[in-house]
Design a protein around this motif. Structure first.
Motif, PDB file in Angstrom:
ATOM      1  N   HIS A   1       0.751  -1.267   0.121  1.00 10.59           N
ATOM      2  CA  HIS A   1       0.035   0.094  -0.285  1.00 10.59           C
ATOM      3  C   HIS A   1       0.807   1.096  -0.049  1.00 10.59           C
ATOM      4  N   ILE A   2       0.930   1.778  -1.157  1.00 10.52           N
ATOM      5  CA  ILE A   2       1.852   2.959  -1.339  1.00 10.52           C
ATOM      6  C   ILE A   2       0.862   4.465  -1.501  1.00 10.52           C
ATOM      7  N   ALA A   3      -0.188   3.974  -1.823  1.00  6.27           N
ATOM      8  CA  ALA A   3      -1.177   5.344  -2.061  1.00  6.27           C
ATOM      9  C   ALA A   3      -1.596   6.068  -0.939  1.00  6.27           C
TER      10      ALA A   3
ATOM     11  N   ALA B   1       0.917  -2.414   4.574  1.00  4.93           N
ATOM     12  CA  ALA B   1       1.337  -1.292   4.945  1.00  4.93           C
ATOM     13  C   ALA B   1       2.961  -1.232   4.704  1.00  4.93           C
ATOM     14  N   ILE B   2       3.572  -0.172   4.282  1.00  2.00           N
ATOM     15  CA  ILE B   2       4.798   0.042   3.757  1.00  2.00           C
ATOM     16  C   ILE B   2       5.677  -0.266   5.173  1.00  2.00           C
ATOM     17  N   GLU B   3       5.320   0.313   6.245  1.00  2.00           N
ATOM     18  CA  GLU B   3       6.117   0.312   7.344  1.00  2.00           C
ATOM     19  C   GLU B   3       6.566  -1.247   7.943  1.00  2.00           C
ATOM     20  N   GLU B   4       5.335  -2.166   7.640  1.00  2.00           N
ATOM     21  CA  GLU B   4       5.278  -3.361   8.137  1.00  2.00           C
ATOM     22  C   GLU B   4       5.507  -4.696   7.180  1.00  2.00           C
ATOM     23  N   ALA B   5       5.770  -4.034   6.047  1.00  2.00           N
ATOM     24  CA  ALA B   5       5.677  -5.107   4.772  1.00  2.00           C
ATOM     25  C   ALA B   5       7.210  -5.735   4.876  1.00  2.00           C
ATOM     26  N   LYS B   6       8.456  -5.158   5.133  1.00  2.00           N
ATOM     27  CA  LYS B   6       9.541  -5.962   5.062  1.00  2.00           C
ATOM     28  C   LYS B   6       9.520  -7.233   5.970  1.00  2.00           C
ATOM     29  N   GLU B   7       9.360  -6.955   7.286  1.00  2.00           N
ATOM     30  CA  GLU B   7       9.471  -8.167   8.119  1.00  2.00           C
ATOM     31  C   GLU B   7       8.612  -9.429   7.738  1.00  2.00           C
ATOM     32  N   THR B   8       7.549  -8.997   7.472  1.00  2.00           N
ATOM     33  CA  THR B   8       6.596 -10.274   6.897  1.00  2.00           C
ATOM     34  C   THR B   8       6.799 -10.776   5.850  1.00  2.00           C
ATOM     35  N   ILE B   9       7.431  -9.942   4.684  1.00  2.00           N
ATOM     36  CA  ILE B   9       7.659 -10.523   3.483  1.00  2.00           C
ATOM     37  C   ILE B   9       8.940 -11.361   3.704  1.00  2.00           C
TER      38      ILE B   9
ATOM     39  N   SER C   1       2.297  14.807 -10.163  1.00  2.00           N
ATOM     40  CA  SER C   1       3.237  13.622 -10.682  1.00  2.00           C
ATOM     41  C   SER C   1       4.338  13.562  -9.463  1.00  2.00           C
ATOM     42  N   SER C   2       4.567  14.873  -8.799  1.00  2.00           N
ATOM     43  CA  SER C   2       5.736  14.600  -7.789  1.00  2.00           C
ATOM     44  C   SER C   2       5.393  13.499  -6.659  1.00  2.00           C
ATOM     45  N   GLN C   3       3.983  13.395  -6.268  1.00  2.00           N
ATOM     46  CA  GLN C   3       3.543  12.592  -5.477  1.00  2.00           C
ATOM     47  C   GLN C   3       3.550  11.300  -5.786  1.00  2.00           C
ATOM     48  N   ILE C   4       3.186  11.126  -7.110  1.00  2.00           N
ATOM     49  CA  ILE C   4       3.087   9.763  -7.646  1.00  2.00           C
ATOM     50  C   ILE C   4       4.828   9.160  -7.592  1.00  2.00           C
ATOM     51  N   LYS C   5       5.651   9.918  -8.176  1.00  2.00           N
ATOM     52  CA  LYS C   5       6.976   9.705  -8.267  1.00  2.00           C
ATOM     53  C   LYS C   5       7.489   9.047  -6.972  1.00  2.00           C
ATOM     54  N   LYS C   6       7.057  10.076  -6.040  1.00  2.00           N
ATOM     55  CA  LYS C   6       7.607   9.744  -4.477  1.00  2.00           C
ATOM     56  C   LYS C   6       7.099   8.261  -4.188  1.00  2.00           C
ATOM     57  N   GLU C   7       5.964   8.221  -4.258  1.00  2.00           N
ATOM     58  CA  GLU C   7       5.317   6.591  -4.161  1.00  2.00           C
ATOM     59  C   GLU C   7       6.286   5.497  -4.696  1.00  2.00           C
ATOM     60  N   PHE C   8       6.285   5.817  -6.052  1.00  2.87           N
ATOM     61  CA  PHE C   8       7.042   4.629  -6.455  1.00  2.87           C
ATOM     62  C   PHE C   8       8.528   4.427  -6.157  1.00  2.87           C
ATOM     63  N   ARG C   9       8.998   5.708  -5.818  1.00  2.00           N
ATOM     64  CA  ARG C   9      10.271   5.554  -5.303  1.00  2.00           C
ATOM     65  C   ARG C   9      10.605   4.644  -3.982  1.00  2.00           C
ATOM     66  N   GLU C  10       9.531   5.076  -2.942  1.00  2.00           N
ATOM     67  CA  GLU C  10       9.476   4.319  -1.871  1.00  2.00           C
ATOM     68  C   GLU C  10       9.122   2.738  -2.144  1.00  2.00           C
ATOM     69  N   LEU C  11       8.499   2.549  -3.048  1.00  2.00           N
ATOM     70  CA  LEU C  11       8.514   0.940  -3.356  1.00  2.00           C
ATOM     71  C   LEU C  11       9.516   0.530  -3.987  1.00  2.00           C
ATOM     72  N   HIS C  12      10.294   1.278  -4.825  1.00  4.93           N
ATOM     73  CA  HIS C  12      11.419   0.824  -5.336  1.00  4.93           C
ATOM     74  C   HIS C  12      12.419   0.662  -4.135  1.00  4.93           C
ATOM     75  N   THR C  13      12.570   1.387  -3.314  1.00  9.50           N
ATOM     76  CA  THR C  13      13.465   1.417  -2.234  1.00  9.50           C
ATOM     77  C   THR C  13      13.118   0.004  -1.359  1.00  9.50           C
ATOM     78  N   LEU C  14      11.801  -0.136  -1.013  1.00  7.71           N
ATOM     79  CA  LEU C  14      11.578  -1.341  -0.457  1.00  7.71           C
ATOM     80  C   LEU C  14      11.777  -2.558  -1.149  1.00  7.71           C
ATOM     81  N   TYR C  15      11.788  -2.541  -2.377  1.00 10.71           N
ATOM     82  CA  TYR C  15      11.973  -3.715  -3.039  1.00 10.71           C
ATOM     83  C   TYR C  15      13.640  -4.048  -3.086  1.00 10.71           C
ATOM     84  N   GLU C  16      14.324  -3.176  -3.196  1.00 13.80           N
ATOM     85  CA  GLU C  16      15.797  -3.209  -3.094  1.00 13.80           C
ATOM     86  C   GLU C  16      16.160  -3.548  -1.715  1.00 13.80           C
TER      87      GLU C  16
END
Ligand SMILES: *Cc1c(COP(=O)(O)O)cnc(C)c1O
Length: 227
Positions: free
Chosen positions: A115-117, A126-134, A162-177
């Motif tokens: 959930h990034i939106a 939730a992006i804050e809790e995702a990492k541990e569970t995944i 578009s800056s909001q959208i980019k920020k959300e995508f960037r957060e997801l990319h950071t989590l992925y990495e």
């Protein structure tokens, strides 16, 4: 413009490293075949009751992506043929997928939805809790014969900012990495998919390193919800 022209236009703009999934929900099998006949094999649907008859009717070399809210009681029906479930949004759903895949000895690919939106209506961890569970679920080696964790999926806020959208995508990319970095090498090797971007925001997603876009309207045209 025809479906074919719109498809060709998007294909021309899309880098070769980015996989295109054409979202065919609310479109007819005839319209799907128009796209299929141009070489597309990956299609996305978000309702089991719509996906199943399409699967039965259409060519069997289509890779079906499940991209919507998935009720646990529908998992059993789609697990025999679905290619990539992109919307694993809870541990309970993950468990049901593994259980149903194991019952038929099939291995299914999954993405965890994050959930990034800003909209509360969109689902996902939730992006804050995702990492541990995944990390926990990805490391469950007894599940290896039945699921392959391929990566993450997310939908940005529906906004003109578009800056909001980019920020959300960037957060997801950071989590992925950061998840990929902590996985053992053999698991990280197939953790290779970052699914973000749809008709209105895919260029922003690609600029933030998406490698799978899910495009419906911009190729298929407006959806007919009365079908
Ligand atoms: C419907 C849908 C899409 C495609 O949306 P368009 O705006 O028509 O491109 C992409 N991803 C998900 C999860 C969807 O539900």
């Amino acid at each position: 413009m025809s479906i074919k022209d719109r498809l060709l236009q998007i294909k021309q703009q899309l880098p070769e490293t980015v996989k295109l999934v054409v979202v065919s929900k609310y479109h007819s099998p005839e319209e799907i075949l128009e796209v299929y006949n141009e070489g597309v094999r990956d299609f996305g649907e978000n309702h089991a009751q719509e996906l199943i008859p399409k699967y039965e009717l259409l060519p069997k070399d289509i890779a079906w992506h499940y991209i919507g809210t998935l009720q646990r009681n529908k998992v059993k029906q789609i697990i025999p043929f679905v290619s990539l479930i992109q919307s694993v949004s809870s541990e309970a759903l993950y468990d049901e997928i593994v259980k149903r895949a194991s019952a038929i000895s099939r291995k299914v690919d999954i993405l965890f939805q994050i959930h990034i939106a800003q909209e509360e209506t969109k689902s996902g961890f939730a992006i804050e809790e995702a990492k541990e569970t995944i990390l926990k679920l990805s490391l469950r080696s007894e599940d290896n014969p039945y699921r392959r964790v391929r990566g993450l999926m997310g939908m940005a806020t529906l906004t003109d900012d578009s800056s909001q959208i980019k920020k959300e995508f960037r957060e997801l990319h950071t989590l992925y990495e950061s998840i990929k970095k902590e996985l053992p090498m053999e698991v990280a090797a197939s953790f290779d998919t970052l699914s973000m971007g749809m008709s209105s925001d895919w260029p922003l997603a690609v600029s933030e390193d998406s490698n799978l876009v899910r495009i419906g309207t911009a190729i298929m045209g407006e959806r007919n919800y009365n079908r």
